[in-house]
Design a protein around this motif. Structure first.
Motif, PDB file in Angstrom:
ATOM      1  N   PRO C 136      22.806  16.453  57.262  1.00 27.86           N
ATOM      2  CA  PRO C 136      23.220  15.341  56.405  1.00 27.86           C
ATOM      3  C   PRO C 136      22.029  14.603  55.806  1.00 27.86           C
ATOM      4  O   PRO C 136      22.124  14.070  54.700  1.00 27.86           O
ATOM      5  CB  PRO C 136      23.980  14.414  57.356  1.00 27.86           C
ATOM      6  N   TRP C 137      20.905  14.594  56.536  1.00 28.73           N
ATOM      7  CA  TRP C 137      19.751  13.837  56.024  1.00 28.73           C
ATOM      8  C   TRP C 137      19.177  14.478  54.757  1.00 28.73           C
ATOM      9  O   TRP C 137      18.345  13.894  54.083  1.00 28.73           O
ATOM     10  CB  TRP C 137      18.682  13.719  57.115  1.00 28.73           C
ATOM     11  N   MET C 138      19.650  15.665  54.427  1.00 22.30           N
ATOM     12  CA  MET C 138      19.208  16.316  53.194  1.00 22.30           C
ATOM     13  C   MET C 138      20.239  16.146  52.088  1.00 22.30           C
ATOM     14  O   MET C 138      20.128  16.775  51.034  1.00 22.30           O
ATOM     15  CB  MET C 138      18.988  17.809  53.436  1.00 22.30           C
ATOM     16  N   ALA C 139      21.238  15.297  52.324  1.00 17.36           N
ATOM     17  CA  ALA C 139      22.375  15.221  51.388  1.00 17.36           C
ATOM     18  C   ALA C 139      21.907  14.997  49.950  1.00 17.36           C
ATOM     19  O   ALA C 139      22.473  15.558  49.020  1.00 17.36           O
ATOM     20  CB  ALA C 139      23.307  14.103  51.817  1.00 17.36           C
ATOM     21  N   TRP C 141      19.793  16.239  48.321  1.00 19.08           N
ATOM     22  CA  TRP C 141      19.433  17.460  47.594  1.00 19.08           C
ATOM     23  C   TRP C 141      20.551  17.924  46.683  1.00 19.08           C
ATOM     24  O   TRP C 141      20.351  18.749  45.796  1.00 19.08           O
ATOM     25  CB  TRP C 141      19.065  18.571  48.579  1.00 19.08           C
ATOM     26  N   ALA C 142      21.742  17.408  46.912  1.00 17.94           N
ATOM     27  CA  ALA C 142      22.866  17.816  46.062  1.00 17.94           C
ATOM     28  C   ALA C 142      22.821  17.114  44.712  1.00 17.94           C
ATOM     29  O   ALA C 142      23.636  17.389  43.849  1.00 17.94           O
ATOM     30  CB  ALA C 142      24.181  17.512  46.771  1.00 17.94           C
TER      31      ALA C 142
END
Lengths: 1027, 176, 476
Positions: C136-139, C141-142
Motif C-alpha cells: 500500500p505504501w507504493m499506492a 505509483w498508480a
C-alpha cells in the motif's frame, strides 16, 4: 581443484579469530541472547522479576521494535582482494560430479557461484542418466541443511578433536577384533568400487568384520531369482527403448523402481511420435495403487498385492499356450486385459518386456521364465550388463539384527544407513544398539540410528567429497568436491584411518583408478591426462568389461516349485490388503529433511508435506470416510500406524489401501520431523526378502481429521479441451486427431478464433523464445518443478500455506483424471472414474503475445519484451493481483507474506524456507531477485539464463547457437518432454518440431482466447484400441 | 470620524414577493439600490435588479476543454512517445482506452475551474469576512441596502420610499 | 420558483413551517447539546472504528496473507467491499444532481445528508483500494507522476487506472458540490452564533457568504452546471468500476452488460442506504416534518425501478451465458446457481430481485418499519451480488487444476467492520456539527410545496399568526 577446503567467513572477526567472536561463534545470533534471557525470567513466564525489570523489558521491547523497523544494518563483507584464480565474481564455474544416495545415481554438473554450489544439472556426457531426478536436483539444498553436524559427536556431545576420536575407535576396534568379537559394517547399497575397496582393506585389518548391505526399499528377490534361473546373482540392465510391448506388474519403473530416470528415458523413446515415427510401444500395468507408471500406461488394471504372482503366472500360461510351451499349475485369476496383454506380448516376441516390482523370489522367477519365453534376454534384458543400484541382502540384515539382540556384536559401524528408522526390525535394533560396546555412525546428522551410537563421525556431503561410482558394469563416474563447510570428514577417510592406512582417500582413489580403471582404455597415454579428462567429463564408460560372452546364460526351466509358492502366497492374501509404496520426491526418506522435496506435490495425489492412507472410493463409502479422516491401521491384531489421514484415490484397487514410506522421521530436522507417519514397521521379512505388502489389514476410524495439503483439489478435466488427446490408430490415420479448432462466427463468416483481433500485434525481430511440451513424453516425475525452484529462488511456504492454496511453484504439473464413462452433467463430470485415465500437463507462464495480465496492470509492472517474454518487474509491482485474476492459466504467484524472513526467534511460520537461515541462503541464485512481500511473481523463462547465453554469444562475437540456451525445466527434463528454444531460428529443435507438428499435434491451451501463447503442447496419444 | 460613503439605509422585508415588487418600485422612483440580501435564492431577483446574466457557463466549458486536451496529450505522450511499450500486444496508442480518463479529466477540470471562478468572482473563500447589513438576512428577512452617499435623494426621502413599498423596518447601517 | 405544482401532490414540508421555524429546526441540533441517542450511536461507531482499526493495522503489518485469498482467488472481500461502498456512494450525487436537473423539489430536504453519505461511502471504498494492495505504501505509483524510475508512467489500458481517475474525480466533485451547497447554511449558523468560537469557526467555513442577489444568481448557475457535470460523472464512475471486470477475460466477468447493470445496482443500493440513514436521522433529530412519508415513498418507487432493472440484468446474464454457447461462460453461471457458492447466489436473488417487489404495495412502501428493514436487506443483497460476481467467477475459471475455495478470516471481517466504523463516525460527526438539511433550498420551495404557507403576495400575514408547529409537541 587442489584446494577443496574453501572457508566462508561471517565477518572479519572470524577471519582474525577475535576471541570475543570465537566465544559466541557457535551461537548464530549472539546479539539476541540477552533478549531471550531477559524474556525467560520475565513475569510473563512466571519468573520472579519485579515491576522495574518488567518496565525495563517493556522499554527494551519498544526500542527493539522501533529498531527493527529501521533499515537493516550494513554488514561487512570480504571482497576478493586477491582473487582465487578459478573464480570470477558473477561468473559461474561448472564441475562434473556424481550424485549418489545409496542406490540413487545421477551423473551431474554442479554450478558454483563465488565458490558456492547452487544448482545441479544433468551431465549430458553420461550415457546412463542424462537428465536429473527431483532428488538429484534437490540434493544441493541438503548440503546447506542446518541440521548437519558441524563436527563429530561423542556420546551426544560435540567434539572438535578427530585425532582423539580416531584413537578411541581404533583401539576399541582392535580390542573387539582380538577378542574375536564380531564387527559389523552396516551400509545401504554402495555404488563406489573404491569405497568397497576401502571396506575390503578395513576387513583385512579387522577380520571379524562383516559388511552387511541392505536397501530400505529392497529388490533382493531379483538377484535371488536370477541366481535360481541363471546361476548368476545379478540385477540385469533392462532396455525399455527396445520394447514394443511392456507389462509392469506392481512395478513403478518410471517412478521409483531400481533406476527410474534411466528407464523413463528409454521408455519415452518408445512413446514419442512424429512425422517419421508413427509407431509407439503398448504398455500394460497391473498394480495396486495408482503409480506414476500406471498413470502413463495404455491399459491399467487394479489388482491386489497378493494377486501379483497369479497375474504373472496367468500371463506366463497364456503366452505359453500361444507359444505351445508347457504351462504351470496355478489358480486362475480374473482381472481385466490379461488376454490382451498376453496376445500383445506374444505378438512382440523378441521385443517384449515384463517387469514386476514385488520382492518375492518365486514371482521374479516366473517373470524370468516369461521373459525367457518371450526371448527378452539379449534384447530388452541384458544379463551381462549388470547394474548395482540395489545390492541389499535382506537375509544378512535380518541376521545382523538377531546377532545384535543376542549381544553377539562387538562393534557396529553404520555407513549411509539408518535401520532404526527404515528397517522393519527397527524397534528390536533400537533396543539392542545401546548395549553394543562400540557403535559408530557416519550419518551427517544425529538421526534415529546415529543418535543411539556412541560416536558420530559425520560424513561429507557428496558435494564435499572425492569418490567414484559404478552404477552399471563398466560405466564409471567420478565425484569431486566443490566446497567444504564444516569439520566433517569423509567416511572413507575415517575407515582408512581406522584401518591404519596413512593414505587419504583422494590418493587411494587415484591409485585404484591408475591400477584398475586406467588399463580399460587406450586413448590416453599417461594416467594424469586420463584422470583429468575423466574428471572433466565426470564419466568414463568403457562398457561391460571382463565378461565372458562365449557361454550364454542358460535358463533353468524348472519353475514348478516357484509356481506352487506363488499359489500358496496368493492363498494367504485375505481381507483388506495394504501395499507400501515410495514417493518420487521423498523416496525412502533419507532426504526427508529437504524442504523442496517435502513441498514437491506427489505426482498422482498432488499432496505434499504428509503421507496418508490411499483408499478406494468404495471403501470410503463403506466406512463412511471422508478425505482427511484419521484412521488407525492394524496388521495381525497390532496397530502399526495410528492417526493417519485417508486420501480417496481413484485407481486404488477395491479392497486395498496403500501407504508411502519415507515419512514419520523423528530425528531428521525441522522440515521432516513428525511429518507423516513411519510406514516401515508394516514391512516384514517373508522368506528372506522384505515384503512391502500386508494382508488381513484392519482399519478403524479414530475420529478427528487432518487436512491433507494438496496443490490441486479438483481432479477431473470437466470435458474441457485443455488437454487434447487421441489414440494411436486415429493418429496414424490423421496426425491432427484429437485436435480442437475453435472458431468464431463473424460478419465475414466463420473464422478461426485467432484471426479475429482489434490489434496489429508486435513483431519479434531477433529472438522469439518458446516452448513445445510433448504430453506423450511427460511422465509427471516433477524434476522440472524442483529444478525451477532451485534456479529461481522460489520460497518454500510450508504445509499450512499449501492448504491455503498458496504454494509458490512457478511450474506445476497439472494432473487430470478421466471422469466416469458417459458423464455429462457438471456434477457427473466432477467425479473421477474408479480406474481413471490420467494425463499430466506441465503448466507454467504461457508468455502470451496478447498477455491479459499486462493489459490490466495499473503500474506497468508486467510488460512484454521484444523477444516474446512476458516480463515481471518485481520492484514496480504494488500488488493489486489484478494480473493473477486475469490470467486464464493461473500461473501467477503472489508473495502473501515475508517468506524470505530470517528465523531469528525460532518461531517463524516459514522456518522451512531455505532463505530463513544463514546457511540455507547459500543456495540462493545470485542472478535472481528474492521477491519481497506484496509483489507478484511467475515463470520468467529463466530470463537470467537467456541473458547469460546472449552475453556469452556476444563476447564470442557470434549469434546464439540453436538450443544453446535452456531453461531450468527443459534442462532437467530427462525425457525431453519440455523443449525450449528460439522459434525465430529455423535450426533450433523447437522450430523443427513446430514446423511439422503445427498443423498436427501442436496446440495451445485455451486457443479461443487468442492470447497467443509462446508455449505449444503436443497432443497426448494413447496406444489403445478405439473405445 | 465616520466615513459617509459607507453609510447605508437598510430596508427589511418579510416576504420575497413583496421584496420583488418593491425593488421595481424603488428603482422606478430613482433610488439606486446598493444590493439585496436574501436567505435563499429568489427567482427573477437578478432581472428585477437589472443584473447581466453570469458568464460562468462559458468559463466551465473552457475549463472542460482544457481537461480534455490535457488528458489526450498526456496519454498519447506517455504511452506513445515518452516510453512506448508492448502492453499485452496492443498498439502503442489504443484509442478505446483513452475514453475513460479523458472523460474524467474533462469533468474534473470543468468542475474545479468553475467553482474557483465562482469563488473569485464573488470574492468569497475560506476566512473571507462578510459585510453584514442585517444578521437576519441569512435567516428569514429580505434586506435591501441603499448607499446614502451614492444617491441624490435625501435619506428621509429614501426611507419613505422603502416603507411605502412594504419594508417592515428601515435601519441605518454604518460601516467604518 | 413559480412552477405549477399540482394540488394532489403531498406537501413536502408538513406542520406549517415558517422560514424562521426552518432555521430553528435545522440549527437546533447544530447549536444545542448532543442528544442521548447521538452520543450512544456515535460511541458505538467509534468502537467499530477502533476494532476495525486494529484489524486493518495488522493486515498492513503482516501482509494481506492474513486474508483468506489464494493463488486462484486474488480478490474477494476487499474488492467486494470496495464496489459495495462505491455503489452506495452513488445515491447522494444522483439525488442532488439528477433531481436538481429535473427540478424535483422533494430532493431538497434529503440531498444534503445524501451527499454527505456519498462522500463518506467513497472514502470507505478508498480504504479498500489501499488495503487490497500488496504494498500500500507504493499506492501513489498508480498516479501518472514523474518518478525516479526513468520515465515510467502508468498503464492507461488498465481499468484500475481508470478507477483511480474516476474515483478521485468523483470524490473531488462531490465534495465541492456538497460544500458549495452548504455555504449559505453555514452563513446562517454563523449569523445566529451566540459564542465567539462557533462564530469564528463557522465564519471561516462560510467563506464570508452574504447572500447578495448577485452571489445567489451565480450560485444557482454554479449548482446547475455542477449538477450537469455530476450526472454523467455518477454514471461514469460505476461504469468504470464495472469495467474492472468487464474488460477482463474471466468467465462471469467478461460481460458487456456490466456498465448499465452496475449503475442500476449502484443507485439501487445507494437509495437503500439513504433510506436507512434518513429514517434514523429524522427520528434522532425530530425532522419528521422535513423528511416525510412522501419522501420515503418516492424513493421506494425508485428502488422498485432499479431493483427490477438489476433483476432483469441477472436473468439476461444467465440467458446470454447459455445462448452464447461458450462452455466456460455457461459453466461459470451454472456454478453460480448450483455450485459450492449457491447460497451466495440465492441470497443475492432473494434480497435484490424479490424483496424490492414488495414495494408495489402502498402499505409496505409507506410503512417506515418495512422500508427500514427492506432497505437493509437490499444492501445485504447488493453485497452478495458483488461477492457472487467477484469470488464465484474466480474460484472456478478456465483450468480445473487451479479451482479453489475462499474462506474469510477474522481480518477479512475486521477490515470490513473498519469501513463501517469509519462511515458512521463521519456521518454522525456531520449530523451533529453541520446542517443535515439544506435550509436555503427548503425555504425556497416552501411557498409552492408546504402546508399552510401564506399564498402568493399576501404579505399582510405575519409568521407568528401561524398555528403552533407540530415539532414542538414532540420535543416538549
Amino acid at each position: 581443484m587442489e584446494d577443496n577446503h574453501k572457508r566462508y567467513w561471517k565477518g572479519l572477526e572470524e577471519l582474525s579469530n577475535d576471541p570475543s567472536f570465537v566465544k559466541l561463534a557457535d551461537q548464530e545470533f549472539p546479539a539476541y541472547i540477552p533478549v531471550k534471557e531477559a524474556h525467560a525470567s520475565s513475569p510473563v513466564d512466571g519468573g520472579n522479576t519485579g515491576r522495574r525489570d518488567f518496565l525495563k523489558l517493556l522499554g527494551f521491547g519498544v526500542a527493539a521494535v522501533s529498531l527493527a523497523a529501521c533499515e537493516t544494518p550494513v554488514t561487512k563483507t570480504i571482497p576478493y582482494l586477491n582473487k582465487p584464480e578459478e573464480i570470477t565474481p558473477g561468473v559461474a564455474n561448472w564441475y562434473s560430479s556424481t550424485f549418489t544416495d545409496g542406490g540413487e545415481y545421477c551423473s551431474v554438473l554442479v554450478k558454483t557461484r563465488e565458490g558456492r554450489p547452487i544448482k545441479i544439472e544433468g551431465n549430458p556426457s553420461s550415457s546412463i542418466s542424462g537428465g536429473t531426478s527431483a532428488k538429484a536436483q534437490a540434493s544441493v539444498l541438503s548440503l546447506y541443511d542446518e541440521e548437519r553436524l558441524r563436527e563429530p559427536m561423542v556420546n551426544g556431545n560435540p567434539s572438535k578433536d578427530w585425532a582423539k576420536i580416531d584413537a578411541a575407535i581404533s583401539s576399541q576396534l582392535a580390542q573387539v577384533a582380538q577378542s574375536g568379537g564380531a564387527i559389523r559394517l552396516v551400509s545401504s547399497t554402495i555404488l563406489s568400487p573404491s569405497t568397497k575397496g576401502v571396506i575390503a582393506d578395513f576387513i583385512t585389518k579387522y577380520p571379524t568384520t562383516k559388511h552387511v548391505v541392505y536397501d530400505a526399499n529392497s529388490a533382493s528377490a531379483i538377484w535371488q531369482a536370477n541366481q535360481a534361473s541363471f546361476g548368476k546373482a545379478v540385477i540385469p540392465s533392462y532396455d525399455f527403448s527396445k520394447a514394443k510391448t511392456i507389462v509392469g506388474v506392481g512395478c513403478d519403473f518410471l517412478g521409483t523402481w531400481i533406476s527410474p530416470e534411466v528407464f523413463s528415458k528409454q521408455y519415452v523413446q518408445t512413446r514419442k511420435l512424429g512425422k517419421s515415427k508413427k509407431e509407439m510401444s503398448r504398455h500394460f500395468q497391473f498394480e495396486t495403487s495408482l503409480s506414476l507408471t500406471g498413470a502413463n500406461a495404455d491399459y491399467r488394471t487394479g489388482i491386489k498385492p497378493s494377486q501379483e504372482g497369479l497375474v504373472v503366472a496367468a500371463l506366463y500360461n497364456k503366452v505359453a499356450k500361444l507359444a505351445g510351451a508347457s504351462t504351470v499349475n496355478v489358480p486362475a485369476v480374473e482381472v481385466k486385459y490379461l488376454d490382451q496383454a498376453a496376445k500383445d506380448l506374444y505378438k512382440a516376441k523378441g521385443s517384449a518386456l515384463v517387469v514386476a516390482g514385488t520382492n518375492d523370489t518365486s514371482v521374479q522367477i516366473l517373470v524370468n521364465a516369461l521373459n525367457n519365453l518371450l526371448g527378452s534376454y539379449g534384447s530388452t534384458i541384458d544379463l551381462t550388463k549388470e547394474v548395482y543400484y540395489k545390492q541389499g541382502n535382506d537375509a544378512d540384515m535380518a541376521s545382523f539384527i538377531a546377532e545384535a539382540e543376542a549381544g553377539k556384536v562387538g562393534a557396529v559401524i553404520f555407513y549411509n544407513a539408518n535401520p532404526v528408522y527404515n528397517h522393519p526390525g527397527a524397534a528390536r535394533l533400537a533396543k539392542a544398539l545401546p548395549s553394543i560396546s562400540l557403535s559408530v555412525s557416519f550419518a551427517d546428522r544425529a538421526d534415529e540410528t546415529a543418535s543411539l551410537c556412541k560416536f558420530i563421525c559425520p560424513d561429507n556431503h557428496y558435494l564435499e567429497s572425492w569418490d567414484d561410482a559404478e552404477p552399471v558394469r563398466g560405466f564409471f563416474s567420478l565425484v569431486q568436491p566443490t566446497i567444504s563447510l564444516f569439520q566433517t570428514r569423509q567416511a572413507q577417510n575415517s575407515l582408512l584411518k581406522w584401518a591404519g592406512s596413512q593414505q587419504d582417500y583422494y590418493a587411494y582413489l587415484q591409485n585404484r583408478w591408475r591400477t584398475l580403471v586406467f588399463p580399460l582404455q587406450t586413448k590416453a597415454a599417461d594416467f594424469d591426462k586420463f584422470w583429468i579428462t575423466s574428471l572433466h567429463d565426470g564419466v568414463f564408460e568403457p562398457g561391460p568389461y571382463l565378461t565372458d560372452t562365449s557361454a550364454p546364460f542358460t535358463f533353468n526351466t524348472d519353475i514348478a516349485s516357484a509356481a506352487s509358492n506363488v499359489a500358496q502366497a496368493a492363498a494367504s492374501g485375505k481381507g483388506i490388503e495394504l501395499s507400501l509404496y515410495e514417493k518420487v520426491g521423498i523416496g525412502n526418506g533419507s532426504m526427508a529433511n529437504n524442504p523442496w522435496l517435502q513441498e514437491l506435490p506427489d505426482g498422482i495425489s498432488k499432496a505434499c508435506w504428509d503421507n496418508y492412507l490411499t483408499i478406494p472410493q468404495k471403501l470410503a463409502t463403506d466406512m463412511s470416510l471422508a478425505q482427511g479422516d484419521l484412521v488407525s491401521v492394524q496388521v495381525a491384531g497390532k496397530t502399526v500406524v495410528d492417526e493417519i489421514p485417508v486420501l480417496i484415490q481413484p485407481g486404488q484397487t477395491n479392497g486395498t489401501v496403500s501407504l508411502a514410506i519415507g515419512y514419520g522421521r523423528t530425528k531428521a530436522g525441522k522440515a521432516a520431523n513428525n511429518v507423516g507417519k513411519n510406514a516401515y514397521p508394516i514391512a516384514s521379512l517373508v522368506n528372506n526378502n522384505i515384503s512391502f505388502a500386508a494382508s488381513g489389514v484392519n482399519i478403524t476410524k479414530t475420529g478427528g481429521s487432518r487436512e491433507i495439503a494438496q496443490t490441486q483439489t479438483h481432479h477431473t478435466i470437466m470435458a474441457r479441451p485443455i488437454v487434447q488427446e487421441s489414440v494411436l490408430s486415429e493418429y496414424q490415420k490423421n496426425p491432427g486427431a484429437g485436435r480442437v479448432y475453435p472458431t468464431v462466427t463473424t460478419a465475414e463468416g466463420v473464422l478461426p478464433a485467432t484471426d479475429v483481433t482489434l490489434w496489429n500485434g508486435h513483431i519479434k525481430k531477433n529472438h522469439s523464445w518458446g516452448m513445445a511440451i510433448d504430453l506423450n513424453s511427460c511422465t509427471g516425475c516433477g524434476a522440472c518443478v524442483i529444478s525451477c525452484q532451485a534456479e529461481n529462488n522460489i520460497p518454500v511456504v510450508g504445509r499450512q500455506e499449501v492448504i491455503n492454496r498458496r504454494e509458490m511453484h512457478w511450474l506445476r504439473i497439472d494432473r487430470y483424471y478421466s471422469s466416469q464413462e458417459g458423464a455429462h452433467t457438471n456434477g457427473e463430470l466432477e467425479v473421477a472414474s474408479d480406474n481413471p485415465e490420467v494425463v499430466f500437463q506441465p503448466m507454467l507462464c504461457q508468455h502470451c503475445s496478447n498477455a491479459p495480465c499486462e493489459t490490466v496492470c495499473p503500474v506497468l509492472a508486467t510488460t512484454h519484451s521484444s523477444e516474446g517474454l512476458n516480463q515481471m518487474t518485481y520492484n514496480r509491482c504494488i500488488g493489486t493481483r489484478y494480473c493473477a485474476n486475469n490470467c486464464p492459466y493461473k500461473v501467477r504467484r503472489f508473495n502473501w507474506f515475508k517468506y524470505f524472513e530470517k528465523d531469528i526467534e525460532g518461531d517463524l511460520e516459514f522456518a522451512t524456507n531455505p532463505a530463513s537461515n544463514d546457511l540455507g541462503r547459500f543456495v540462493l541464485n545470485p542472478d535472481v531477485t528474492v521477491r519481497s512481500r506484496g509483489v507478484m511473481e511467475k515463470c520468467t523463462f529463466c530470463v537470467q539464463k537467456i541473458q547469460e547465453g546472449k552475453l556469452n554469444a556476444k563476447k564470442e562475437r557470434r549469434t546464439v547457437a540453436p538450443d544453446e540456451i535452456q531453461t531450468a525445466c527443459s534442462q532437467s527434463c530427462a525425457t525431453g518432454a519440455i523443449v525450449f528454444g528460439d522459434m525465430n531460428n529455423p535450426e533450433s529443435t523447437i522450430s523443427k518440431i513446430l514446423a511439422t507438428e503445427n498443423k498436427e499435434r501442436a496446440f495451445t491451451v485455451l486457443e479461443e482466447l487468442n492470447v497467443k501463447p509462446q508455449i505449444s503442447y503436443l497432443t497426448k496419444i494413447r496406444n489403445k484400441d478405439k473405445a | 470620524m465616520t466615513n459617509t460613503s459607507e453609510k447605508y439605509l437598510v430596508g427589511v422585508y418579510d416576504d420575497e414577493e413583496v421584496l420583488l415588487s418593491a425593488i421595481s418600485q424603488v428603482r422606478r422612483s430613482g433610488v439606486k439600490i446598493h444590493e439585496v440580501f436574501t436567505p435563499f435564492p429568489i427567482h427573477g431577483l437578478d432581472e428585477a435588479l437589472g443584473y447581466r446574466r453570469t458568464r460562468l457557463p462559458i468559463a466551465a466549458f473552457l475549463f472542460g476543454m482544457t481537461g480534455t486536451a490535457t488528458a489526450i496529450t498526456m496519454i498519447s505522450w506517455m504511452l506513445g512517445f515518452d516510453w512506448p511499450m508492448n502492453i499485452g500486444g496492443k498498439n502503442h496508442l489504443p484509442p478505446p482506452d483513452y475514453v475513460p480518463v479523458t472523460f474524467e479529466l474533462t469533468v474534473l477540470f470543468a468542475a474545479l475551474g468553475l467553482v474557483f471562478t465562482f469563488l473569485l468572482s464573488n470574492d468569497i473563500g475560506p476566512g473571507k469576512q462578510a459585510k453584514i447589513f442585517d444578521l437576519r438576512s441569512t435567516d428569514d428577512k429580505f434586506i435591501m441596502a441603499v448607499n446614502v452617499a451614492k444617491n441624490k435623494l435625501a435619506p428621509n426621502e429614501i426611507e419613505t420610499i422603502l416603507r411605502d413599498n412594504g419594508a417592515t423596518e428601515v435601519n441605518v447601517k454604518q460601516f467604518d | 420558483m413559480h412552477q405549477v405544482t399540482s394540488q394532489v401532490r403531498e406537501p413536502l414540508v408538513t406542520g406549517g413551517k415558517t422560514y424562521r421555524d426552518v432555521t430553528e429546526d435545522i440549527c437546533r441540533q447544530v447549536e444545542g447539546k448532543p442528544t442521548k441517542e447521538w452520543i450512544i450511536a456515535f460511541s458505538i461507531s467509534l468502537m467499530l472504528l477502533t476494532y476495525g482499526g486494529y484489524c486493518l493495522g495488522w493486515t498492513w503489518w503482516e501482509g494481506i496473507g492474513v486474508w483468506g485469498l489464494n493463488k486462484t482467488i486474488g480478490w474477494s472481500w476487499d474488492i467486494t467491499n470496495f464496489v459495495w461502498w462505491v455503489g452506495i456512494g452513488h445515491a447522494g450525487t444522483l439525488i442532488s444532481a439528477v433531481l436538481l436537473l429535473f427540478r424535483q423539489k422533494w430532493r431538497t430536504s434529503i440531498n444534503r445528508a445524501a451527499e454527505a453519505m456519498t462522500i463518506f461511502a467513497v472514502l470507505c471504498a478508498a480504504t479498500f483500494i489501499l488495503a487490497h494492495m500488496g504494498r500500500p505504501w507504493m499506492a501513489y505509483w498508480a498516479l501518472p507522476l514523474p518518478n525516479t524510475f526513468g520515465s515510467l508512467w502508468v498503464n492507461f489500458n488498465s481499468a484500475l487506472v481508470w478507477d483511480v481517475f474516476a474515483i478521485s474525480t468523483y470524490l473531488t466533485v462531490s465534495l465541492v458540490f456538497w460544500y458549495i451547497g452548504m455555504v449559505p447554511d453555514l452563513a446562517t449558523i454563523r449569523d445566529r452564533a451566540q459564542n465567539k468560537i462557533s462564530r469564528f469557526i463557522y465564519g471561516i467555513m462560510s467563506f464570508g457568504w452574504d447572500g447578495s442577489a448577485r452571489t445567489w444568481a451565480r450560485y444557482e448557475e454554479v449548482s446547475l452546471i455542477l449538477a450537469g457535470l455530476s450526472t454523467p460523472l455518477v454514471l461514469s464512475v460505476h461504469t468504470i468500476v464495472s469495467m474492472d471486470f468487464a474488460t477482463s477475460l474471466i468467465p462471469g466477468w467478461h460481460t458487456t452488460i456490466f456498465p448499465p447493470y452496475f449503475v442500476a445496482g449502484a443507485i439501487f443500493s445507494g437509495f437503500a442506504m439513504v433510506l436507512t440513514l434518513m429514517l434514523v436521522t429524522r427520528k434522532v433529530f425530530h425532522l419528521e416534518d422535513y423528511i416525510t412519508i412522501t419522501h420515503m415513498e418516492t424513493m421506494n418507487k425508485i428502488i422498485i425501478l432499479t431493483g427490477s432493472i438489476v433483476g432483469v440484468a441477472y436473468i439476461t446474464e444467465i440467458f446470454i451465458a447459455f445462448y452464447s454457447g461458450v462452455e466456460y461462460e455457461s459453466y461459470a453461471f451454472a456454478n453460480r446457481v448450483s455450485g459450492p457458492y449457491w447460497w451466495a447466489y440465492w441470497s443475492m436473488m432473494t434480497c435484490n430481485v424479490i424483496s424490492p417487489q414488495l414495494f408495489w404495495f402502498k402499505k409496505i412502501r409507506t410503512s417506515i418499519a418495512a422500508t427500514f428493514v427492506l432497505s437493509i436487506i437490499v444492501n445485504i443483497g447488493m453485497w452478495f451480488e458483488r461477492f457472487v460476481i467477484i469470488c464465484t467467477s474466480l474460484h472456478r475459471d478456465f483450468l480445473p487444476s487451479s479451482w479453489a475455495m475462499f474462506y474469510p478470516t477474522m481480518y477479512d471481517i475486521g477490515d470490513y467492520i473498519f469501513s463501517f466504523g469509519l462511515f458512521f463516525t463521519l456521518f454522525f460527526l456531520f449530523a451533529k456539527f453541520l446542517p443535515v438539511i439544506n435550509m436555503a433550498e427548503v425555504k425556497a420551495i416552501m411557498k409552492s410545496s408546504s402546508e399552510k404557507m401564506p399564498t402568493k403576495g399576501s404579505s399582510s400575514v405575519k409568521p407568528n399568526s401561524i398555528v403552533q408547529p407540530s415539532f414542538n409537541k414532540n420535543t416538549e
